[in-house]
Scaffold this motif. Structure first.
Motif, PDB file in Angstrom:
ATOM      1  N   ALA A 315      -9.397  16.043  20.621  1.00  0.00           N
ATOM      2  CA  ALA A 315      -9.981  16.300  19.304  1.00  0.00           C
ATOM      3  C   ALA A 315      -9.038  15.881  18.186  1.00  0.00           C
ATOM      4  CB  ALA A 315     -10.336  17.781  19.177  1.00  0.00           C
ATOM      5  N   ALA A 316      -7.754  16.207  18.313  1.00  0.00           N
ATOM      6  CA  ALA A 316      -6.789  15.854  17.268  1.00  0.00           C
ATOM      7  C   ALA A 316      -6.653  14.336  17.141  1.00  0.00           C
ATOM      8  CB  ALA A 316      -5.440  16.486  17.566  1.00  0.00           C
ATOM      9  N   LEU A 317      -6.610  13.630  18.273  1.00  0.00           N
ATOM     10  CA  LEU A 317      -6.502  12.168  18.222  1.00  0.00           C
ATOM     11  C   LEU A 317      -7.750  11.545  17.606  1.00  0.00           C
ATOM     12  CD1 LEU A 317      -4.892  11.433  21.722  1.00  0.00           C
ATOM     13  CD2 LEU A 317      -3.785  11.343  19.487  1.00  0.00           C
ATOM     14  N   ALA A 318      -8.928  12.036  18.015  1.00  0.00           N
ATOM     15  CA  ALA A 318     -10.174  11.494  17.463  1.00  0.00           C
ATOM     16  C   ALA A 318     -10.288  11.784  15.973  1.00  0.00           C
ATOM     17  CB  ALA A 318     -11.371  12.073  18.214  1.00  0.00           C
ATOM     18  N   GLY A 319      -9.975  13.021  15.574  1.00  0.00           N
ATOM     19  CA  GLY A 319     -10.047  13.364  14.157  1.00  0.00           C
ATOM     20  C   GLY A 319      -9.070  12.578  13.316  1.00  0.00           C
ATOM     21  N   GLY A 320      -7.850  12.396  13.823  1.00  0.00           N
ATOM     22  CA  GLY A 320      -6.863  11.609  13.085  1.00  0.00           C
ATOM     23  C   GLY A 320      -7.272  10.155  12.934  1.00  0.00           C
ATOM     24  N   THR A 321      -7.921   9.600  13.978  1.00  0.00           N
ATOM     25  CA  THR A 321      -8.372   8.216  13.912  1.00  0.00           C
ATOM     26  C   THR A 321      -9.497   8.042  12.896  1.00  0.00           C
ATOM     27  OG1 THR A 321      -7.777   7.879  16.233  1.00  0.00           O
ATOM     28  CG2 THR A 321      -9.283   6.289  15.252  1.00  0.00           C
ATOM     29  N   LEU A 322     -10.411   9.007  12.845  1.00  0.00           N
ATOM     30  CA  LEU A 322     -11.578   8.883  11.965  1.00  0.00           C
ATOM     31  C   LEU A 322     -11.264   9.215  10.517  1.00  0.00           C
ATOM     32  CD1 LEU A 322     -14.310  10.479  14.263  1.00  0.00           C
ATOM     33  CD2 LEU A 322     -14.004   8.063  13.741  1.00  0.00           C
ATOM     34  N   LEU A 323     -10.514  10.286  10.283  1.00  0.00           N
ATOM     35  CA  LEU A 323     -10.321  10.789   8.911  1.00  0.00           C
ATOM     36  C   LEU A 323      -8.867  10.986   8.527  1.00  0.00           C
ATOM     37  CD1 LEU A 323     -13.204  13.442   8.767  1.00  0.00           C
ATOM     38  CD2 LEU A 323     -13.204  11.158   7.771  1.00  0.00           C
ATOM     39  N   GLY A 324      -7.941  10.468   9.323  1.00  0.00           N
ATOM     40  CA  GLY A 324      -6.538  10.594   8.973  1.00  0.00           C
ATOM     41  C   GLY A 324      -6.033  12.023   9.128  1.00  0.00           C
ATOM     42  N   LEU A 329      -6.502  17.834  10.915  1.00  0.00           N
ATOM     43  CA  LEU A 329      -6.492  19.251  10.547  1.00  0.00           C
ATOM     44  C   LEU A 329      -7.764  19.962  11.001  1.00  0.00           C
ATOM     45  CD1 LEU A 329      -5.017  19.146   6.927  1.00  0.00           C
ATOM     46  CD2 LEU A 329      -3.935  20.131   8.935  1.00  0.00           C
ATOM     47  N   ILE A 330      -8.920  19.329  10.795  1.00  0.00           N
ATOM     48  CA  ILE A 330     -10.184  20.013  11.060  1.00  0.00           C
ATOM     49  C   ILE A 330     -10.703  19.762  12.467  1.00  0.00           C
ATOM     50  CG2 ILE A 330     -10.783  19.838   8.630  1.00  0.00           C
ATOM     51  CD1 ILE A 330     -12.770  17.659   9.350  1.00  0.00           C
ATOM     52  N   ALA A 331     -10.042  18.881  13.232  1.00  0.00           N
ATOM     53  CA  ALA A 331     -10.579  18.497  14.543  1.00  0.00           C
ATOM     54  C   ALA A 331     -10.638  19.683  15.503  1.00  0.00           C
ATOM     55  CB  ALA A 331      -9.729  17.377  15.146  1.00  0.00           C
ATOM     56  N   ILE A 332      -9.597  20.492  15.541  1.00  0.00           N
ATOM     57  CA  ILE A 332      -9.548  21.588  16.520  1.00  0.00           C
ATOM     58  C   ILE A 332     -10.577  22.671  16.195  1.00  0.00           C
ATOM     59  CG2 ILE A 332      -8.081  23.371  17.522  1.00  0.00           C
ATOM     60  CD1 ILE A 332      -5.721  21.466  17.147  1.00  0.00           C
TER      61      ILE A 332
END
Length: 353
Positions: A315-324, A329-332
């Motif tokens: 989740a953290a990797l996907a969220g960072g890739t999509l929205l930096g 921050l919000i992925a988890i």
């Protein structure tokens, strides 16, 4: 009719595609605004449990909200007061050094010092090459780059102020926002929706409070160690307040935040102080990262959100890739909310089929 039906179908399909493309372009155009709103809403949901906790301590709601907002503004002011002295001192240092550097360049002092230190170096050829490079240098491009950097910094500051203002608004009106959203749900499904939404809101709030607690621990320990402990052993560290604030901000980012902040702090100590302070700081953060990873993080986060470790990383990797950074921050909490929906909605529905 057999001739018109395909035409009508194609016309409606084409209009549907145009509408979809228009909606997509609108969303892309509003991406920055939506990011600000998402960040502010995320922070507001994270601060809401603190407001609720203060209410349980006999605080009126308006007093609890005011107390939390003052704390948020205090953190924002702390960032400003931590950064401004560093910038001011560096500007003063540069303003004192530049005139001496220019004088030494024209009176030949720099040339003599370089020839003494590096007798094998042909200083005349070096100066000729420097003069040629300065002659051919495109100052318009450099000015444009400096201007772009300035615009980027101003945009970041403006964005932070906008997020802060929106967070204040959302914190003060979070209950009204929830109530308005709940009224849009059909009455037959409203109770279930409210229960699920409150659980998701609680999960997000607990996650933000947990991550904020980790950041607060890192920031306080960094300030204590860099301000008092290391100087007591003859290893002074300049700008300890700023470095502690960097540690605090870094720990707000899951997975890589503490590591990135520790690296930045160590490099700054190397720049400002050099050895032996930088060695002590590097060793301290190596030890602290192990303590946070194996002791603090599991104890705090196990009470905040219950998400499997592998899903946290994905989740953290996907969220960072999509929205930096915002996505990381919000992925988890988003992953925790999805798991909650799957367990309480999809799984029971599949069991009843």
């Amino acid at each position: 009719m057999k001739i018109l039906n395909p035409f009508r179908l194609g016309l409606l399909g084409g209009l549907g595609v145009l509408v979809a493309v228009g909606i997509g372009q609108t969303i892309i155009s509003l991406a920055t605004i939506l990011t600000y709103v998402g960040a502010a809403l995320f922070l507001a949901l994270g601060l809401d449990p603190l407001v609720t906790w203060l209410e349980t301590k006999k605080f009126p709601r308006w007093t609890a909200i005011l107390t939390v907002l003052v704390g948020v503004l205090g953190v924002f002011a702390g960032l400003v007061f931590a950064i401004v002295p560093v910038i001011a001192e560096q500007v003063r240092t540069a303003s004192r050094a530049i005139p001496r550097l220019v004088t030494a360049f024209f009176d030949g002092t720099i040339k003599e010092n370089v020839e003494t230190a590096f007798p094998w170096l042909n200083v005349e050829d070096l100066l000729d090459g420097l003069n040629t490079w300065l002659t051919e240098l495109d100052f318009t491009t450099i000015g444009g780059g400096v201007f772009a950097v300035g615009i980027g910094i101003a945009t970041g500051i403006t964005g932070a102020i906008i997020v802060l203002i929106l967070t204040i608004y959302f914190v003060s009106s979070i209950n009204n926002i929830k109530s308005g959203i709940y009224q849009l749900v059909p009455a037959t499904k409203r109770a279930k929706f409210i229960d699920l939404a409150e659980q998701v809101s609680t999960a997000v709030g607990r996650y933000v409070m947990g991550q904020g607690s980790l950041a607060l621990v890192n920031g306080l320990l960094s300030f204590i160690v860099l301000t008092w402990i290391f100087p007591a052993f003859g290893m002074p560290v300049k700008y300890s307040a700023l470095l502690a604030f960097i540690a605090f901000l870094g720990s707000l980012i899951p997975l890589i935040g503490t590591l990135s902040g520790s690296i930045v702090i160590t490099l700054l100590v190397l720049l400002f102080n050099g050895p032996p302070s930088v060695i002590a700081v590097g060793i301290y953060y190596l030890i602290y990262m192990q303590v946070e990873a194996y002791l603090l993080n599991p104890r705090i986060m196990s009470k905040a959100v219950k998400v499997p470790g592998a899903l946290v990383v994905i989740a953290a990797l996907a969220g960072g890739t999509l929205l930096g950074i915002l996505g990381a921050l919000i992925a988890i909490p988003v992953a925790a909310a999805i798991l909650l929906v799957v367990k309480q909605v999809i799984v029971p529905r599949q069991a009843n089929l």
